[in-house]
Design an enzyme around this catalytic site. Structure first.
Site, PDB file in Angstrom:
ATOM      1  N   GLU A 191      10.014   0.288  17.988  1.00  0.00           N
ATOM      2  CA  GLU A 191       8.547   0.239  17.889  1.00  0.00           C
ATOM      3  C   GLU A 191       7.848   1.138  18.918  1.00  0.00           C
ATOM      4  O   GLU A 191       7.147   0.662  19.814  1.00  0.00           O
ATOM      5  CB  GLU A 191       8.068  -1.210  17.996  1.00  0.00           C
ATOM      6  CG  GLU A 191       8.639  -2.073  16.877  1.00  0.00           C
ATOM      7  CD  GLU A 191       8.070  -3.485  16.828  1.00  0.00           C
ATOM      8  OE1 GLU A 191       7.409  -3.905  17.798  1.00  0.00           O
ATOM      9  OE2 GLU A 191       8.287  -4.161  15.800  1.00  0.00           O
ATOM     10  N   GLU A 294      14.125  -3.946  10.888  1.00  0.00           N
ATOM     11  CA  GLU A 294      13.711  -5.244  11.441  1.00  0.00           C
ATOM     12  C   GLU A 294      12.594  -5.883  10.638  1.00  0.00           C
ATOM     13  O   GLU A 294      11.641  -5.224  10.232  1.00  0.00           O
ATOM     14  CB  GLU A 294      13.238  -5.095  12.891  1.00  0.00           C
ATOM     15  CG  GLU A 294      12.915  -6.427  13.556  1.00  0.00           C
ATOM     16  CD  GLU A 294      12.289  -6.262  14.933  1.00  0.00           C
ATOM     17  OE1 GLU A 294      12.805  -5.446  15.724  1.00  0.00           O
ATOM     18  OE2 GLU A 294      11.286  -6.933  15.213  1.00  0.00           O
TER      19      GLU A 294
END
Length: 369
Positions: A191, A294
């Site tokens: 991220e 994810e």
């Protein structure tokens, strides 16, 4: 009650060749001569949290859990595994593999992982038949390498530590492989556009491109890891096309990138999942691979253990992601406790299976099925 039939076999259907179907018939049309991407696998992440909960379960429940996930006959046959490079929020605390300030990585040690995480990975691998692709992701470099001097709350990697951080990945690979766990690949940064209250680090598209091109890619190759897959982005579907354009348009960066990872949390702003963006990347860069890296259901609440919508979220994502060119799909924590953790910043979430460490029981949720 139709709700009680969601996972109940009601009939046996057999496909057979039809000549000319009628408009009133339900039909499935298959063209065996038309193929798409090659399927790689489905799996989940063994985090520190998963491993700590696993260690607290009775031995018979540990084996039941392993069979449920990794045994092809007794369970769902997971064929892919993700883990973290040192800590994430789903750890009991922040840690790295070196002493703070050790730029040369002379103190590098994975002893922290040998207590819980590595034994669980080995047990999962054994249950899966002795071999399973394992890839790894970092949440943050050590604090001294960042401009905010903190592993949490974003910040950026300082230029003077680009090479040290690139070396860190190869140190990790070497250490894990010495423990008998071959590493299939790495993601550059989990991220990279999110400033989080947990471990996080910001890379713009240009910064990730240049770090990959000038440091990480060459360092992996120099250390004999050119065969390891490098996955870029590893964030939500919303900005993945922009990230792909920046990195893949540079031949010197693109040559190191096996493909792109992505998550499903773009709905945080209230919108719908952006599956079309997955397809756009697939269409624009068909020689690169797409991997869902994810996804989990946030905001843990015990009363929602059996909320069917949580399972449907998994199904909707898998169907749409695979239909848009994805080759592999990875869940987040495969096991959490009865509080949705442990998580050292209180970011408690759901997992497909929860372990009640007080009662020594496993709780299967709709997401597992």
């Amino acid at each position: 009650d139709s709700i009680n039939l969601r996972l109940t076999q009601t009939d046996n259907l057999v496909f057979k060749v039809a000549k000319q179907p009628l408009e009133t018939e339900i039909s499935v049309f298959v063209n065996p001569d038309k193929t798409f991407q090659s399927f790689m696998g489905i799996g989940g992440a063994i985090t520190d949290a998963s491993a700590e909960v696993f260690a607290k379960l009775p031995k018979e429940k540990q084996q039941e859990f392993l069979n449920a996930y990794y045994d092809k006959e007794k369970g769902i046959g997971y064929s892919l595994l993700r883990t973290t490079i040192h800590s994430s929020d789903f750890s009991s605390g922040s840690y790295t593999y070196i002493k703070e300030g050790d730029k040369d990585l002379k103190s590098f040690s994975i002893d922290q992982d040998k207590k819980y995480r590595i034994p669980m990975i080995k047990a999962a691998t054994k249950t899966a038949g002795g071999k399973i692709p394992l890839y790894v992701s970092p949440w943050s470099p050590p604090a001294f390498m960042k401009d905010n001097k903190h592993m949490l709350k974003g910040g950026k990697l300082l230029p003077e530590y680009f090479q040290s951080w690139a070396n860190y990945y190869t140190k990790f690979i070497s250490a894990y492989e010495k423990e008998g766990m071959p590493i299939w690949g790495i993601t550059v940064q989990n991220e990279p556009m999110a400033v989080q209250k947990w471990e996080s680090c910001i890379f713009t598209a240009e910064e990730e491109r240049d770090f990959l091109k000038n440091f990480l890619g060459p360092t992996m190759a120099k250390n004999g890891y050119a065969d390891k897959k490098i996955v870029v982005w590893d964030h939500n579907r919303d900005l993945m096309f922009q990230r792909a354009n920046v990195i893949y348009s540079d031949p010197e960066a693109s040559k190191y990138a096996w493909g792109m990872g992505f998550h499903w949390y773009e709905t945080w702003a209230g919108g719908e999942p952006m599956f079309d963006n997955v397809g756009k990347v697939y269409e624009a860069y068909p020689d690169k691979h797409l991997m869902f890296t994810e996804g989990c259901v946030e905001s843990f609440d015990q009363k929602n253990y059996q909320l069917w919508a949580n399972g449907e979220r998994y199904g909707i994502s898998m169907i749409n992601d695979f239909n848009n060119g994805t080759v592999a799909w990875t869940d987040w924590n495969i096991l959490l406790d009865q509080q949705g953790g442990p998580n050292h910043v209180g970011n408690f979430c759901f997992a497909p299976i929860h372990g009640d460490t007080d009662k020594g029981e496993l709780i299967y949720t709709p997401s597992y099925y």
